[in-house]
Design an enzyme around this catalytic site. Structure first.
Site, PDB file in Angstrom:
ATOM      1  N   ASP A 228      43.394  35.183  32.585  1.00  0.00           N
ATOM      2  CA  ASP A 228      42.110  35.304  33.257  1.00  0.00           C
ATOM      3  C   ASP A 228      41.067  34.701  32.306  1.00  0.00           C
ATOM      4  O   ASP A 228      41.357  34.365  31.152  1.00  0.00           O
ATOM      5  CB  ASP A 228      41.799  36.761  33.625  1.00  0.00           C
TER       6      ASP A 228
HETATM    7  C1  BGC Z   1      38.161  36.876  37.467  1.00  0.00           C
HETATM    8  C2  BGC Z   1      39.314  36.227  38.182  1.00  0.00           C
HETATM    9  C3  BGC Z   1      38.939  34.847  38.631  1.00  0.00           C
HETATM   10  C4  BGC Z   1      38.482  34.055  37.431  1.00  0.00           C
HETATM   11  C5  BGC Z   1      38.124  32.621  37.740  1.00  0.00           C
HETATM   12  C6  BGC Z   1      37.570  35.987  36.404  1.00  0.00           C
HETATM   13  O1  BGC Z   1      36.385  36.502  35.899  1.00  0.00           O
HETATM   14  O2  BGC Z   1      38.598  38.091  36.903  1.00  0.00           O
HETATM   15  O3  BGC Z   1      39.716  37.022  39.261  1.00  0.00           O
HETATM   16  O4  BGC Z   1      40.016  34.239  39.283  1.00  0.00           O
HETATM   17  O5  BGC Z   1      37.338  34.682  36.873  1.00  0.00           O
HETATM   18  O6  BGC Z   1      36.927  32.504  38.406  1.00  0.00           O
END
Ligand code: BGC
Length: 757
Positions: A284
């Protein structure tokens, strides 16, 4: 003779297909291995580096200058960049590098790309896997037409704490239900062939257990037993892996003291070795870097080593792999073999998508023009939206409303386009969204008088508003004329025959980084509701929100309550369909609505304590100030018609291990409307070697009955419905007594017992 001929032909076809697949696999391996041999270490590291473009971000912007990284081959994948024109431009830059390896474009296509569907927690209320697969399919068609190869969905985190804003992104508290949706979504996004031009890689997230964060506060700590993990939280991720999901995203939280992103047990032993996952793992957003703040790494070098050795293939936006992997190889903390394996997986995904044969295959503006928001997609969005609506209360059959008289529409959410498409509607175009007010106008002819007042701001708590809204909106913090607005709304209500009030949360009050410690309708909106209620006019409360809310006052006073979540582009039309009876609502909630936040976590499939609730005995498990039961239980939702259940019949009171059992029940539509009903099957294992939930969902059937019609609904119970992890963590079914429950929700059921021999 004829039959033998058929069999031979089928066998020959199967063998030919298997041979062809084998041949293709060999070709792919040869291609990637040859490419790998030509790559320098720097080029390999580049493939493991995922960077955001500047279109949109969800976290700190750690690594500016992504274009330079593309030109130098220092980055193999980009997210937050879309449109055929823009992705073509970036792809052209990548193709000027020495090895011309195409970029992979990812994005958060969470509940639709341009045509926005209900938020996942809302869509889950349809209990319709085919529809959920369809919305994913449409999302993939639009996303791929818009230059994208990869979506960061589905999110399958089991969630039992509605204070956590991200419950909006998943399907709630139930493991079995979560598994079914996970499979449907993966199939919808990926289709049967990733090389087809309208498929995208799915990414199951957040691996793992993110939904169990303490106190519902985002990014917080998780701690749980292996038993609960295996039994309740891991199965939906596993279901996605079994369905062939191409990628997995790590979660921000720790698991058993080790952050998921550095957790070898999780990413290698479990995911790869036990589950056989062979796609790639992405972190993530900056999750490798965050291991420093978690306190398991001193610096980025150490954090990078932890991630690579745990089994992370791609670094999202942290720049740690880009900055540290070379050093780690030199210091022998990471081997070339490990890097090659990770790069192989990333290249394999690009190969599977067909990007090596045509890097621009998703960059066709004509296709984008044709596919994006086409009428059929909007039609599907409306169908799914109306099926996501849950009727929570309908006293004296106030609903459906008649298409006549004077109708007042009041509330801060009644005419807010941006809120309709909800949070995580990344590329969604709010200007295309149909508000409730517009939907009502679209439905009713000029014979009906429609009045409108906003009545209140979303909240009087300006501090919260600022935190909840990523980008300041016009209405921020201006509460100066709140009293006047409320008075205007009350006068408006007085002129009407019926009042429709659209209240709840703004889209920014749920989703990521949007935890709330109180989950009621904001105070100022409640004041408005109470003032309008005091006029004595009939009130229909249309809720819009991204999580279960606490609604004790509303439930006690307001005659009709519709839960509409954030329904997407067609929200207003869908709600109007339900309000005026063109569609009879059939949605059922997949997350328990508590009476107050003190009951949290509250979920239907809890275990029995040694002192189950007994109202007459003080020393049993209960609160002094609130009952144990929720306001609305899991699986709950009403209809304009009435369904009457006959007695539950089992085909036998005994089941053998190799056998099965039939549970049948007669369901009759005894009300005044045609309608759909979700008939639910739950099972309890009465005595086990470990404690078992008081009931667990094991099946459901969504049926349609015309008024006056009856049908018999039959469920087949198999051994696998009785299996669980026993005291030795073996997956098995133990002989003994079971109870089967069938009913309209998890509370209102009929029961019958049987014995497994
Ligand atoms: C979130 C994810 C997301 C990623 C990309 C993160 O802050 O937890 O769910 O896919 O950002 O935008």
């Amino acid at each position: 003779m004829k039959r033998t001929g058929w069999l031979l032909l089928t066998a020959a076809l199967l063998i030919a297909t298997a041979l062809r697949a084998q041949q293709q696999q060999t070709q792919k391996e040869q291609f990637i291995n040859k490419l790998l041999q030509r790559m320098t270490l720097q080029e390999k590291i580049g493939q493991l580096n995922l960077l955001t473009s500047d279109m949109d971000v969800t976290g700190p912007f750690m690594k500016p200058g992504y274009k330079k990284d593309i030109e130098t081959g220092a980055c193999g994948a980009i997210f937050n960049a879309y449109t055929p024109q823009y992705t073509r431009q970036l792809q052209e830059m990548a193709l000027k590098t020495r090895l011309k390896i195409p970029l992979l474009f990812g994005y958060d296509v969470i509940h639709g790309h341009k045509t926005i569907f209900p938020i996942p927690l809302g869509e889950a209320c349809t209990w319709d896997m085919a529809l959920m697969q369809k919305s994913a399919r449409i999302a993939a068609v639009e996303a791929s037409a818009d230059g994208l190869h990869w979506t960061y969905s589905p999110m399958v985190d089991i969630a039992r704490d509605p204070r956590w804003g991200r419950v909006a992104e998943g399907v709630g508290e139930d493991t079995w239900y979560g598994m079914q949706v996970a499979k449907a979504k993966v199939k919808g996004y990926q289709g049967t062939d990733l090389s087809a031009d309208s498929t995208v890689l799915a990414c199951v997230k957040h691996f793992a257990l993110y939904g169990a964060i303490e106190a519902g506060r985002d990014y917080n700590t998780v701690d749980m037993s292996r038993r609960r993990m295996y039994q309740e939280y891991l199965p939906p991720y596993k279901a996605a892996v079994d369905a062939g999901v191409a990628t997995v995203m790590t979660s921000f939280n720790e698991i058993d003291g080790i952050p998921a992103t550095g957790n070898k047990w999780l990413l290698t032993d479990l995911l790869r070795e036990q589950w056989g996952f062979n796609g790639f793992v992405v972190t993530d957003y900056t999750a490798i870097n965050e291991m420093i703040a978690h306190g398991v790494a001193e610096d980025e070098l150490e954090a990078g080593a932890l991630a690579m050795n745990a089994g992370v293939d791609m670094d999202m936006q942290g720049g740690v792999y880009a900055g540290q992997l070379k050093k780690l190889v030199e210091q022998k903390k990471v081997t070339m073999q490990q890097i090659d394996t990770a790069v192989y997986r990333v290249l394999a995904a690009k190969y599977d998508l067909g990007l090596f044969s045509d890097p621009f295959r998703y960059c066709d503006p004509a296709r984008a023009q044709r596919e994006i928001m086409r009428p059929a997609h909007l039609q599907a969005a409306r169908e799914i939206a109306k099926r996501s609506i849950v009727l929570l209360k309908n006293e004296k059959q106030l609903l459906p409303l008649r298409k006549q008289g004077t109708i007042a529409v009041i509330g801060p959410l009644a005419n807010s386009q941006r809120d309709m498409i909800g949070n995580w509607s990344a590329a969604g175009d709010a200007s295309k969204a149909v508000t409730l007010l517009q939907g009502i106008k679209n439905k009713l002819g000029s014979g009906v008088k429609i009045l409108y007042e906003q009545g209140a701001y979303i909240t009087g708590d300006t501090g919260m508003l600022k935190k909840a809204l990523q980008k300041p909106r016009l209405e921020t913090a201006d509460t100066a004329n709140a009293a006047q607005m409320l008075n205007d709304a009350v006068s408006l209500a007085q002129q009407a025959d019926v009042v429709i009030m659209a209240l709840g949360e703004s889209q920014g009050m749920s989703g990521e980084a949007a935890s709330r410690s109180g989950i009621g309708i904001p105070d100022n909106q409640q004041q408005l509701l109470k003032a309008v209620y005091a006029t004595g006019k009939p009130v229909v409360l249309v809720l819009m929100n991204g999580r279960p809310l606490t609604l004790e006052w509303e439930d006690a006073h307001i005659s009709a309550i519709l839960e509409t979540w954030f329904l997407g582009t067609e929200a207003g039309n869908a709600i109007a369909d339900v309000l005026f009876g063109d569609y009879n609502p059939a949605g059922k909630i997949t997350m328990t609505f508590p009476r107050n936040t003190g009951q949290i976590p509250i979920y239907y499939n809890h275990r029995s304590t040694g002192r189950p609730l007994n109202p007459d005995n003080k020393y049993t498990s209960k609160y002094l100030d609130v009952s144990n039961d929720p306001l609305y239980p899991f699986g709950y939702g009403l209809s304009y018609t009435k369904f009457t259940y006959g007695p539950l019949q089992l085909s036998s009171r005994q089941m053998s291990r190799g056998g099965q059992l039939r549970a049948s029940i007669q369901v009759s539509n005894t009300g005044g409307y045609d309608g759909e009903e979700v008939v639910q099957l739950y099972i309890r294992d009465k005595v086990g070697s470990v404690t078992r939930p008081v009931k667990e969902l094991k099946g459901f059937k969504k049926i349609f009955l015309e008024k006056g019609q009856s049908t018999t609904v039959t469920f087949i119970i198999h051994l696998e419905d009785l299996e669980f992890y026993d005291k030795d963590m073996q997956w098995t079914a133990e002989p003994g007594e079971f109870t089967v429950f069938v009913g309209t929700n998890s509370r209102d059921v009929q029961a019958a017992d049987f014995t497994l021999n």
